[in-house]
Design a protein around this motif. Structure first.
Motif, PDB file in Angstrom:
ATOM      1  N   ALA A   1     -67.049-115.558   9.993  1.00  0.00           N
ATOM      2  CA  ALA A   1     -65.726-116.188   9.854  1.00  0.00           C
ATOM      3  C   ALA A   1     -64.977-115.560   8.681  1.00  0.00           C
ATOM      4  O   ALA A   1     -63.762-115.340   8.752  1.00  0.00           O
ATOM      5  N   THR A   2     -65.697-115.235   7.613  1.00  0.00           N
ATOM      6  CA  THR A   2     -65.055-114.606   6.455  1.00  0.00           C
ATOM      7  C   THR A   2     -64.550-113.204   6.813  1.00  0.00           C
ATOM      8  O   THR A   2     -63.449-112.812   6.419  1.00  0.00           O
ATOM      9  N   VAL A   3     -65.350-112.472   7.606  1.00  0.00           N
ATOM     10  CA  VAL A   3     -64.925-111.125   8.019  1.00  0.00           C
ATOM     11  C   VAL A   3     -63.608-111.224   8.794  1.00  0.00           C
ATOM     12  O   VAL A   3     -62.683-110.439   8.593  1.00  0.00           O
ATOM     13  N   ILE A   4     -63.508-112.220   9.680  1.00  0.00           N
ATOM     14  CA  ILE A   4     -62.293-112.368  10.487  1.00  0.00           C
ATOM     15  C   ILE A   4     -61.130-112.871   9.620  1.00  0.00           C
ATOM     16  O   ILE A   4     -60.039-112.297   9.619  1.00  0.00           O
ATOM     17  N   ALA A   5     -61.384-113.924   8.849  1.00  0.00           N
ATOM     18  CA  ALA A   5     -60.304-114.548   8.071  1.00  0.00           C
ATOM     19  C   ALA A   5     -59.711-113.585   7.041  1.00  0.00           C
ATOM     20  O   ALA A   5     -58.509-113.627   6.770  1.00  0.00           O
ATOM     21  N   THR A   6     -60.552-112.733   6.473  1.00  0.00           N
ATOM     22  CA  THR A   6     -60.055-111.826   5.426  1.00  0.00           C
ATOM     23  C   THR A   6     -59.746-110.430   5.975  1.00  0.00           C
ATOM     24  O   THR A   6     -59.427-109.522   5.215  1.00  0.00           O
ATOM     25  N   GLY A   7     -59.848-110.281   7.304  1.00  0.00           N
ATOM     26  CA  GLY A   7     -59.584-108.979   7.922  1.00  0.00           C
ATOM     27  C   GLY A   7     -58.110-108.600   7.811  1.00  0.00           C
ATOM     28  O   GLY A   7     -57.238-109.469   7.786  1.00  0.00           O
ATOM     29  N   THR A   8     -57.853-107.301   7.714  1.00  0.00           N
ATOM     30  CA  THR A   8     -56.449-106.864   7.685  1.00  0.00           C
ATOM     31  C   THR A   8     -56.172-105.939   8.867  1.00  0.00           C
ATOM     32  O   THR A   8     -57.045-105.186   9.298  1.00  0.00           O
ATOM     33  N   ILE A   9     -54.955-106.046   9.367  1.00  0.00           N
ATOM     34  CA  ILE A   9     -54.495-105.207  10.475  1.00  0.00           C
ATOM     35  C   ILE A   9     -53.198-104.552  10.013  1.00  0.00           C
ATOM     36  O   ILE A   9     -52.279-105.273   9.575  1.00  0.00           O
ATOM     37  N   ASN A  10     -53.125-103.252  10.075  1.00  0.00           N
ATOM     38  CA  ASN A  10     -51.967-102.500   9.588  1.00  0.00           C
ATOM     39  C   ASN A  10     -51.622-102.908   8.151  1.00  0.00           C
ATOM     40  O   ASN A  10     -50.457-103.099   7.806  1.00  0.00           O
ATOM     41  N   GLY A  11     -52.622-103.141   7.352  1.00  0.00           N
ATOM     42  CA  GLY A  11     -52.406-103.435   5.928  1.00  0.00           C
ATOM     43  C   GLY A  11     -52.013-104.874   5.624  1.00  0.00           C
ATOM     44  O   GLY A  11     -51.825-105.235   4.463  1.00  0.00           O
ATOM     45  N   ALA A  12     -51.897-105.727   6.636  1.00  0.00           N
ATOM     46  CA  ALA A  12     -51.512-107.135   6.395  1.00  0.00           C
ATOM     47  C   ALA A  12     -52.627-108.051   6.890  1.00  0.00           C
ATOM     48  O   ALA A  12     -53.438-107.645   7.738  1.00  0.00           O
ATOM     49  N   PRO A  13     -52.681-109.308   6.384  1.00  0.00           N
ATOM     50  CA  PRO A  13     -53.723-110.219   6.875  1.00  0.00           C
ATOM     51  C   PRO A  13     -53.613-110.394   8.391  1.00  0.00           C
ATOM     52  O   PRO A  13     -52.507-110.392   8.941  1.00  0.00           O
ATOM     53  N   ILE A  14     -54.736-110.561   9.024  1.00  0.00           N
ATOM     54  CA  ILE A  14     -54.759-110.745  10.476  1.00  0.00           C
ATOM     55  C   ILE A  14     -53.845-111.927  10.847  1.00  0.00           C
ATOM     56  O   ILE A  14     -53.916-112.990  10.214  1.00  0.00           O
ATOM     57  N   PRO A  15     -52.942-111.753  11.828  1.00  0.00           N
ATOM     58  CA  PRO A  15     -52.049-112.869  12.188  1.00  0.00           C
ATOM     59  C   PRO A  15     -52.832-114.071  12.731  1.00  0.00           C
ATOM     60  O   PRO A  15     -53.919-113.903  13.279  1.00  0.00           O
ATOM     61  N   ASP A  16     -52.253-115.284  12.583  1.00  0.00           N
ATOM     62  CA  ASP A  16     -52.958-116.518  12.978  1.00  0.00           C
ATOM     63  C   ASP A  16     -53.388-116.515  14.433  1.00  0.00           C
ATOM     64  O   ASP A  16     -54.506-116.905  14.765  1.00  0.00           O
ATOM     65  N   ARG A  17     -52.469-116.100  15.303  1.00  0.00           N
ATOM     66  CA  ARG A  17     -52.798-116.172  16.741  1.00  0.00           C
ATOM     67  C   ARG A  17     -54.019-115.320  17.052  1.00  0.00           C
ATOM     68  O   ARG A  17     -54.930-115.712  17.767  1.00  0.00           O
TER      69      ARG A  17
END
Ligand code: HEM
Length: 428
Positions: free
Chosen positions: A239-255
């Motif tokens: 869950a931490t890997v997902i919650a703190t993951g970044t996509i294109n330099g920004a936090p992973i969007p909620d959806r």
């Protein structure tokens, strides 16, 4: 060229959840299709027409080409025509994906999101959690043995073990597991009146979509709190890997974060429990097979691979053609829908000798229950490892095992398997 249209009874069966509970009948229909119309168009009232792919080779060809056969243009999960319209109307950008996970992504997003967790699911990392999984397996076995020589293996054992494993990996506390199990079963078994949220036959697309929306909303509420917690207090869990993951330099969007939790939380238990229960059913039916594995020294890899082929828990995923092309001798048009009928591919006579025999000695066993290509199951190594560890912990403890009643399958055209497996066993 004349379009090959499947006989109505096959076209109706392959979308009918009840047909997946009558597994042998359904396999007769698949066998007919493989022999006579391996790429056939299925037409029926509720679904827009689609190509049903029943041959191993065609399922592989489509699964390997994600640019030509998209998972994102339209839902990769079969929805009725009306359901699809409704889903489009209520989803962001009208994309029709009630939840957005890896399963509903194409390049370039798919790989970016997959890479967030891919190394977590590789054998090297899984070895670091093997001891935890073994503890869960031991605990599961002790509970089963305490049941006094009889149990419903599907309900009492197989349904919970993979759930505990996934929840432990994700970092979900044990007290929330029953809720997760219920939500997953409602998501995948939405059509089975014994399992779904309404505990009733679903008669309209509107009802089905509404029910799924409620289930997804429950997941979202639950996981929103997990995201907030892990961002504030990172831990050593997925869950931490997902919650703190970044996509294109920004936090992973909620959806997408919610879609990710949902796919990890749900894809891994009903499926793995179906294959685990299937393996036990074959051992209970066949004393010679049980004798071979019961001392715990025989390698179970072949048994597990064959159980996965035999049970093929994921019944189908859909793709949409992004261009005109030839496939298996048929001309596919841009926008055509294709159904990958995995159970049929896994009984293909052209690939498997004697496909209707359970044979742990198949070498190689080219089963495609985990899919293939870019979207191949992220949890395949975990699923195999869980099953191996349970067999290692359970089988040496048993003196005998036999069926104690009629097994029954769940009514679901998406994830299928045993919902009842009454067994009798003697403990060593
Ligand atoms: C016997 C058990 C399992 C079976 C039969 C199974 C089957 C499948 C199949 C057929 C796909 C391919 C989807 C496609 O091509 O569109 C898939 C994808 C996936 N599976 Fe599994 N699965 C199993 C266990 C697990 C486990 C334990 C997890 C881990 C939590 C998991 C997580 C996933 C994920 C995240 C995907 C999406 C991959 C992607 O689209 O890139 N599965 N699975």
């Amino acid at each position: 060229m004349n379009q090959p249209t499947l006989p109505a009874e096959i076209a109706v069966a392959i979308v009918n959840p009840k047909a997946y509970a009558e597994w042998d009948d359904l396999h007769e229909k698949f066998a007919w299709a493989r022999a006579n119309m391996p790429l056939g168009i299925a037409e029926n009232d509720q679904f827009s027409p689609f190509w049903a792919l029943t041959r191993h080779a065609d399922i592989l060809a489509v699964s390997r080409n994600n640019a030509r056969f998209s998972s994102a243009v339209r839902s990769s999960i079969l929805l009725s025509h009306e359901g699809e319209m409704m889903a489009k109307a209520i989803t962001p950008n009208n994309d029709g994906h009630l939840a957005r996970s890896l399963l509903q992504m194409d390049a370039p997003d798919h790989m970016k999101y997959r890479l967030l967790t891919q190394s977590w699911f590789m054998p090297k990392n899984l070895r670091t959690i093997e001891a935890r999984i073994r503890e869960i397996a031991r605990d599961t076995v002790e509970k089963m043995l305490a049941m006094g020589g009889e149990c419903d293996f599907a309900k009492d054992v197989a349904a919970y073990y993979p759930l505990h494993v996934i929840m432990c990996i994700l970092g979900i506390p044990p007290e929330d597991e029953p809720r997760m199990l219920m939500l997953t079963q409602q998501l995948f078994g939405a059509e089975d009146p014994e399992i779904n949220r309404a505990r009733a036959e679903i008669v309209s697309a509107e009802q089905a979509i509404q029910m799924l929306q409620f289930v997804i909303a429950d997941f979202e509420t639950y996981f929103a709190a997990i995201t907030a917690d892990r961002r504030a207090h990172p831990r050593d869990d997925l869950a931490t890997v997902i919650a703190t993951g970044t996509i294109n330099g920004a936090p992973i969007p909620d959806r997408e974060a919610n879609g990710y939790y949902m796919i990890v939380a749900t894809a891994g238990h009903d499926t793995t429990s179906a294959s685990t229960a299937g393996a036990i059913m074959e051992l209970a039916r066949n004393p010679a097979l049980f004798a071979r594995y019961r001392d715990g020294t025989t390698d179970t890899a072949g048994l597990i691979e064959e159980a996965v082929r035999w049970t093929t828990p994921v019944q189908q995923f859909m793709r949409t053609a992004t261009e005109d092309c030839e496939l298996g001798g048929q001309w596919i048009h841009k926008g055509d829908r294709l159904m990958l009928c995995y159970p049929s591919g896994n009984r293909d006579e052209a690939v498997f000798d004697d496909p209707f025999t359970f044979n742990p000695d198949r070498t190689p066993n080219n089963q495609i229950a985990f899919g293939f290509g870019g979207h191949v199951c992220l949890g395949q190594h975990l699923a195999r490892m869980e099953m191996r560890i349970l067999m290692e912990e359970l089988l040496p403890r048993l003196k005998s095992i036999e069926l104690a009643g009629e097994p029954a399958r769940v009514e679901s055209a998406l994830v299928g398997g045993l919902k009842r497996l009454p067994i009798r066993f003697e403990v060593n």
